[in-house]
Design a protein around this motif. Structure first.
Motif, PDB file in Angstrom:
ATOM      1  N   HIS A 115      33.832  20.761  68.589  1.00  0.00           N
ATOM      2  CA  HIS A 115      32.848  19.985  69.349  1.00  0.00           C
ATOM      3  C   HIS A 115      33.218  20.037  70.827  1.00  0.00           C
ATOM      4  O   HIS A 115      34.310  19.635  71.231  1.00  0.00           O
ATOM      5  N   THR A 116      32.302  20.569  71.654  1.00  0.00           N
ATOM      6  CA  THR A 116      32.568  20.715  73.086  1.00  0.00           C
ATOM      7  C   THR A 116      31.668  19.818  73.933  1.00  0.00           C
ATOM      8  O   THR A 116      31.621  19.963  75.161  1.00  0.00           O
ATOM      9  N   GLY A 117      30.943  18.902  73.282  1.00  0.00           N
ATOM     10  CA  GLY A 117      30.040  18.014  74.008  1.00  0.00           C
ATOM     11  C   GLY A 117      30.775  17.024  74.890  1.00  0.00           C
ATOM     12  O   GLY A 117      31.982  16.800  74.746  1.00  0.00           O
ATOM     13  N   THR A 118      30.032  16.424  75.814  1.00  0.00           N
ATOM     14  CA  THR A 118      30.631  15.465  76.755  1.00  0.00           C
ATOM     15  C   THR A 118      30.363  14.018  76.346  1.00  0.00           C
ATOM     16  O   THR A 118      30.664  13.094  77.104  1.00  0.00           O
ATOM     17  N   GLN A 119      29.803  13.834  75.165  1.00  0.00           N
ATOM     18  CA  GLN A 119      29.552  12.491  74.640  1.00  0.00           C
ATOM     19  C   GLN A 119      30.449  12.249  73.424  1.00  0.00           C
ATOM     20  O   GLN A 119      30.618  13.119  72.576  1.00  0.00           O
TER      21      GLN A 119
ATOM     22  N   ASP B  45      37.723  18.266  68.338  1.00  0.00           N
ATOM     23  CA  ASP B  45      36.833  17.541  69.250  1.00  0.00           C
ATOM     24  C   ASP B  45      37.414  17.604  70.655  1.00  0.00           C
ATOM     25  O   ASP B  45      38.347  16.856  70.994  1.00  0.00           O
ATOM     26  N   ASN B  46      36.899  18.498  71.481  1.00  0.00           N
ATOM     27  CA  ASN B  46      37.415  18.663  72.843  1.00  0.00           C
ATOM     28  C   ASN B  46      37.241  17.413  73.691  1.00  0.00           C
ATOM     29  O   ASN B  46      38.050  17.127  74.577  1.00  0.00           O
ATOM     30  N   PHE B  47      36.166  16.640  73.436  1.00  0.00           N
ATOM     31  CA  PHE B  47      35.935  15.431  74.216  1.00  0.00           C
ATOM     32  C   PHE B  47      37.065  14.432  74.003  1.00  0.00           C
ATOM     33  O   PHE B  47      37.589  13.856  74.943  1.00  0.00           O
TER      34      PHE B  47
ATOM     35  N   THR C 110      27.759  21.316  71.349  1.00  0.00           N
ATOM     36  CA  THR C 110      27.488  19.881  71.222  1.00  0.00           C
ATOM     37  C   THR C 110      27.142  19.577  69.769  1.00  0.00           C
ATOM     38  O   THR C 110      26.922  20.502  68.960  1.00  0.00           O
TER      39      THR C 110
ATOM     40  N   ASP D  77      40.202  15.642  75.790  1.00  0.00           N
ATOM     41  CA  ASP D  77      40.126  15.394  77.233  1.00  0.00           C
ATOM     42  C   ASP D  77      40.358  13.922  77.561  1.00  0.00           C
ATOM     43  O   ASP D  77      41.001  13.581  78.550  1.00  0.00           O
ATOM     44  N   GLN D  78      39.809  13.033  76.717  1.00  0.00           N
ATOM     45  CA  GLN D  78      39.911  11.609  76.973  1.00  0.00           C
ATOM     46  C   GLN D  78      41.336  11.085  76.832  1.00  0.00           C
ATOM     47  O   GLN D  78      41.736  10.153  77.520  1.00  0.00           O
TER      48      GLN D  78
END
Length: 411
Positions: free
Chosen positions: A320-324, A349-351, A296, A354-355
């Motif tokens: 960055h593996t955070g969910t925000q 940025d993995n988030f 994160t 994913d998005q």
């Protein structure tokens, strides 16, 4: 006699557009000092000296300066073979001149097996060792293509051609060894060299396509037991093959990617005396720290601050593996690094990925993909199904390999 085995220098390599000149210069300085301190008689360099077939003038200058300095040292011989990244014609161009310095270069097969057999001689011109210096063998060097062949048949024929080539070279070298023994020189040590991908080192499916490409797996019976040591290049991990101590990859001297960052890089010193051998591992210092940071934003910040306290000069790959969502991730990371000597080479940025997954990889750049992954994405886009997909990927590997093997310096 004492031999030092190294390979896969990849001079001229860059990592996310960051050049590695300083690291390579530091490594070669260390290598020269090691050769002198360990009283090495022969330096074996098993291919991929350069990263591309068209190395920069600076890379070539670094290479020739090193050879000149080592040739003036206690090291009596240097044997160099070409790798799949090397231009055979560029390596071979100064061959006659370098031979006067007892530097032997085999950039590619000549069609004459004897050219790959090098007799090393002492100061009194007496033979003291035989080297089977087999360079990287391209598909055209070991097999004839036939119309209608399957990919499997091609690879089997290529593997058999490689094996046959090694057996032919070693058989000729064995004849020389026996002839010298009859002349009263004793049984000379005989070493092999190669730049290839051996069976049993690691599972083929565990190695990225960019690493192996269309290279076939070569069985260990390609190397006859009469060889006292086999110095291999191509795989970047320093290790024996199938726990056979005298058949080894020396690995690359510096990490070629962040995936290699935690590897302890090594060279090997081989001492041969009265039919006995000793293999010594020598750790290479880390000349430029590479650090991967995943987590994160808070975890990334914490790790960067810890590195700053250590006054680290690392190059960073951040994920960055955070969910925000962090809207200004790059700016935030760069501000954290402002008062440090660290450098960010890559950030992901993995988030965000994913998005926007349904939008098909919009967060990626070509720096994040290799040529095989780009082709795979094309196959996905066109919804190509098996087994056609696997066949097309294999054909593509062969095309990429043939292009990379084209010696643009030849003419």
């Amino acid at each position: 006699m004492k031999f030092l085995h190294t390979s896969d220098w990849h001079l001229g390599h860059s990592l996310y557009e960051q050049n590695r000149y300083q690291e390579h210069t530091q490594f070669l300085t260390w290598l020269k000092e090691t050769v002198i301190q360990e009283e090495i008689d022969t330096l074996l360099i098993a291919g991929d000296i350069f990263d591309t077939m068209t190395p920069s003038n600076r890379s070539q200058e670094t290479y020739y300066r090193f050879l000149n300095e080592v040739a003036k040292s206690n090291c009596r011989h240097i044997v160099i073979i070409g790798g799949n990244h090397d231009s055979p014609s560029l390596l071979n161009a100064p061959k006659a001149l370098l031979k006067e310095l007892s530097i032997y270069v085999i950039g590619a097969p000549t069609g004459q097996v004897e050219d790959e057999i090098i007799t090393l001689r002492d100061k009194e011109n007496k033979p003291e060792a035989i080297i089977c210096a087999v360079p990287y063998l391209r598909d055209k060097d070991v097999r004839l293509a036939e119309q209608g062949e399957s990919n499997k048949t091609k690879r089997l024929k290529q593997a058999e051609g490689l094996k046959e080539h090694y057996h032919t070279v070693v058989a000729k070298a064995k004849e020389k060894q026996e002839a010298y023994e009859k002349q009263g020189f004793g049984k000379l040590p005989m070493l092999g060299m190669g730049h290839l991908f051996t069976e049993g080192f690691i599972k083929e499916e565990d190695i990225p396509d960019l690493y192996v490409g269309a290279l076939p797996l070569i069985s260990l019976d390609a190397f006859p037991p009469c060889l006292d040591y086999v110095a291999l290049g191509h795989i970047h991990v320093p290790s024996p093959v199938k726990n056979i101590e005298h058949i080894r990859y020396s690995g690359s001297p510096i990490p070629i990617s962040f995936n290699e960052a935690k590897q302890q890089k090594q060279v090997f010193i081989i001492t041969l005396h009265n039919q006995e051998k000793d293999i010594q591992k020598v750790n290479i210092p880390c000349f430029q720290e590479l650090v991967q940071i995943k987590g994160t934003l808070e975890e990334i910040t914490e790790e960067i601050n810890a590195l700053k306290k250590e006054e680290s000069t690392a190059w960073l790959a951040i994920e960055h593996t955070g969910t925000q969502l962090v809207s200004n991730l790059c700016e935030t990371i760069d501000s954290l690094l402002e008062d440090s000597t660290m450098k960010r080479l890559r950030i992901g940025d993995n988030f965000r990925i994913d998005q926007i997954l349904k939008k098909k990889y919009n967060n990626e750049s070509l720096h994040d993909l290799n040529v095989y992954e780009v082709f795979d994405r094309c196959l996905q886009s066109y919804e190509v199904e098996e087994p056609t997909r696997s066949e097309m990927k294999q054909i593509y590997k062969e095309v990429v390999q043939s292009l990379s093997e084209e010696d643009v310096n030849a003419e």
